[in-house]
Motif scaffolding. Structure first.
Motif, PDB file in Angstrom:
ATOM      1  N   VAL A 102       0.864  -1.186   0.000  1.00 43.52           N
ATOM      2  CA  VAL A 102       0.000   0.000   0.000  1.00 43.52           C
ATOM      3  C   VAL A 102       0.899   1.234   0.000  1.00 43.52           C
ATOM      4  O   VAL A 102       1.658   1.457   0.949  1.00 43.52           O
ATOM      5  N   ALA A 103       0.823   2.020  -1.071  1.00 47.39           N
ATOM      6  CA  ALA A 103       1.730   3.148  -1.240  1.00 47.39           C
ATOM      7  C   ALA A 103       0.961   4.463  -1.239  1.00 47.39           C
ATOM      8  O   ALA A 103       0.102   4.695  -2.092  1.00 47.39           O
ATOM      9  N   VAL A 104       1.272   5.312  -0.261  1.00 45.46           N
ATOM     10  CA  VAL A 104       0.743   6.680  -0.252  1.00 45.46           C
ATOM     11  C   VAL A 104       1.533   7.482  -1.275  1.00 45.46           C
ATOM     12  O   VAL A 104       2.759   7.577  -1.190  1.00 45.46           O
ATOM     13  N   THR A 105       0.843   8.018  -2.272  1.00 47.21           N
ATOM     14  CA  THR A 105       1.511   8.726  -3.355  1.00 47.21           C
ATOM     15  C   THR A 105       1.613  10.221  -3.048  1.00 47.21           C
ATOM     16  O   THR A 105       1.116  10.693  -2.024  1.00 47.21           O
ATOM     17  N   LYS A 106       2.263  10.956  -3.962  1.00 51.05           N
ATOM     18  CA  LYS A 106       2.340  12.421  -3.908  1.00 51.05           C
ATOM     19  C   LYS A 106       2.898  12.933  -2.587  1.00 51.05           C
ATOM     20  O   LYS A 106       2.438  13.945  -2.040  1.00 51.05           O
ATOM     21  N   THR A 107       3.910  12.226  -2.058  1.00 50.81           N
ATOM     22  CA  THR A 107       4.490  12.682  -0.786  1.00 50.81           C
ATOM     23  C   THR A 107       5.163  14.045  -0.922  1.00 50.81           C
ATOM     24  O   THR A 107       5.400  14.708   0.090  1.00 50.81           O
ATOM     25  N   ASP A 108       5.471  14.456  -2.171  1.00 49.47           N
ATOM     26  CA  ASP A 108       6.028  15.805  -2.349  1.00 49.47           C
ATOM     27  C   ASP A 108       5.039  16.865  -1.875  1.00 49.47           C
ATOM     28  O   ASP A 108       5.449  17.920  -1.359  1.00 49.47           O
TER      29      ASP A 108
END
Length: 418
Positions: free
Chosen positions: A293-299
């Motif tokens: 499970v990957a949380v995207t847009k961490t930028d």
């Protein structure tokens, strides 16, 4: 014995049973006359398209010749002569749906990676950047090589690279299944053997489900075969869909907020339901397909992260090994963030539905698209952070890459489930 999983209908067959397809070459050896095309009704029925009949005219199929390679259960030399025209062909076809299969796809075991996530979670961009990283930064660290297989994947691979890295244009949204069949991307991943002598090859299959097809369990049912055949699933979670994140980000200068889509918690629950219905549930009711499970847009989350957060830097990959201690640090950081954003609801459900699950955080672009051109990549080009982590974890579970284990006394919360 090599077992081939069709990347289109996901039927499993021994490589030695796959028929060959004549290439209808004008250089026929028996009388100089090439074979005529024939209508492939099985393939036409599988694709379900309204294309004209001429579109389904293909080279005739013929069974693999019986020989020493076939008797031993292998795939033989990968070439066979058409019994009609005598021209050798390497093109194979699926027994069940007659989709064409590249010969190199049939020569090694395959790993199907299911990619799911709501609309706007960035799946297409993620795949484009992941492929580039596997070829360059990550490939260099692991001594790996990645090549697209088959004309369709090679063409799309070139288009993805040119659009994102040369034109700085983001990929379009994945089309829903109702408007046509989405072909998977096929790649050949070559990794050095532990003995440093020779290489081992694995076929990677990336299948991107459109976000519109994940809005309910009924619509997701059309992907059941794909999900049940997967060796691992990557679920992308857009943090900008979470109300707590939207409220915490600054109003001025923050990233543009997308429209609300299907919650990740619902998608995860529906995926688990579909997999259980196809026998992927264990004795305790938890699905045995590994889930990353990957949380995207961490930028976009930088204002909410500690400056020393592991989500802000790439994994070390020292010595060409996947660092399990680093993975656990990222897992714990992401779990803590989710705890604050949704009171831990998503993580609690994941723990109860999946026997092997790990949390990740990544940024495919490194910074948001320009505010005046949301369909463009940043002017500096993609500067990804941790896009490879979910896939490497899944490959490590299968023993395809070496893993550096943490000290025994370094167990942390969530380790048993991850």
């Amino acid at each position: 014995m090599t077992t081939v999983i069709c990347p289109y209908c996901f039927d499993r067959s021994r490589a030695s049973r796959l028929p060959y397809r004549c290439l209808m070459s004008p250089t026929g050896l028996r009388g100089g006359t090439p074979c005529d095309p024939e209508r492939d009704d099985l393939w036409a029925s599988f694709t379900g398209s309204a294309a004209p009949p001429a579109a389904y005219m293909k080279g005739p199929l013929f069974p693999p010749p019986r020989g020493l390679g076939q008797l031993r259960g292998g795939s033989g030399s990968g070439r066979a002569e058409c019994p009609r025209c005598g021209v050798a062909t390497t093109m194979r076809a699926c027994v069940a749906c007659h989709s064409d299969l590249p010969s190199d796809y049939c020569a090694q075991d395959s790993r199907i990676i299911a990619l799911v996530g709501a609309k706007s979670s960035g799946k297409s961009t993620y795949v484009s950047v992941l492929v580039n990283e596997l070829r360059h930064r990550v490939g260099q660290a692991y001594g790996a090589a990645l090549a697209a297989m088959g004309d369709e994947s090679q063409s799309r691979d070139r288009e993805m690279a040119e659009d994102l890295y040369e034109r700085l244009r983001l990929p379009g949204t994945t089309r829903p299944a109702a408007t046509g069949f989405n072909d998977p991307l096929l790649y050949r991943l070559s990794l050095p053997r532990s003995s440093r002598q020779g290489s081992r090859h694995t076929a990677l299959v990336f299948f991107d489900a459109a976000g519109e097809d994940l809005k309910s369990a009924d619509s997701m049912a059309r992907y059941t075969q794909y999900l049940s055949a997967a060796d691992g699933i990557v679920l992308l979670v857009d943090p900008l869909q979470l109300g707590a994140v939207r409220d915490a980000l600054p109003e001025d200068g923050g990233p543009p907020l997308p429209s609300r889509e299907t919650p990740a918690l619902q998608i995860a629950a529906d995926v688990a339901t579909q997999l259980r219905s196809h026998g992927r549930g264990g004795s305790r009711g938890r699905v045995n397909t590994p889930l990353a499970v990957a949380v995207t847009k961490t930028d976009a989350l930088r204002p909410l992260l500690d400056p020393h957060s592991p989500l802000l830097r790439n994994a070390p990959h020292s010595g060409g090994r996947f660092d399990e201690a680093d993975r656990l640090a990222v897992h714990e950081e992401t779990r803590s963030l989710l705890e604050g954003w949704d009171s831990g609801a998503l993580w609690r459900q994941l723990e109860r539905d999946f026997s092997a699950v790990s949390l990740f955080g990544l940024s495919a672009l490194g910074s948001p698209p320009p505010s005046d051109a949301p369909a463009d990549a940043p002017k500096s080009g993609p500067q990804p952070v941790r896009v490879e982590d979910p896939l490497l974890w899944l490959l490590g579970l299968r023993g395809l890459i070496p893993v550096a284990k943490p000290p025994r006394d370094g167990a942390r919360k969530g380790e048993s489930a991850a």
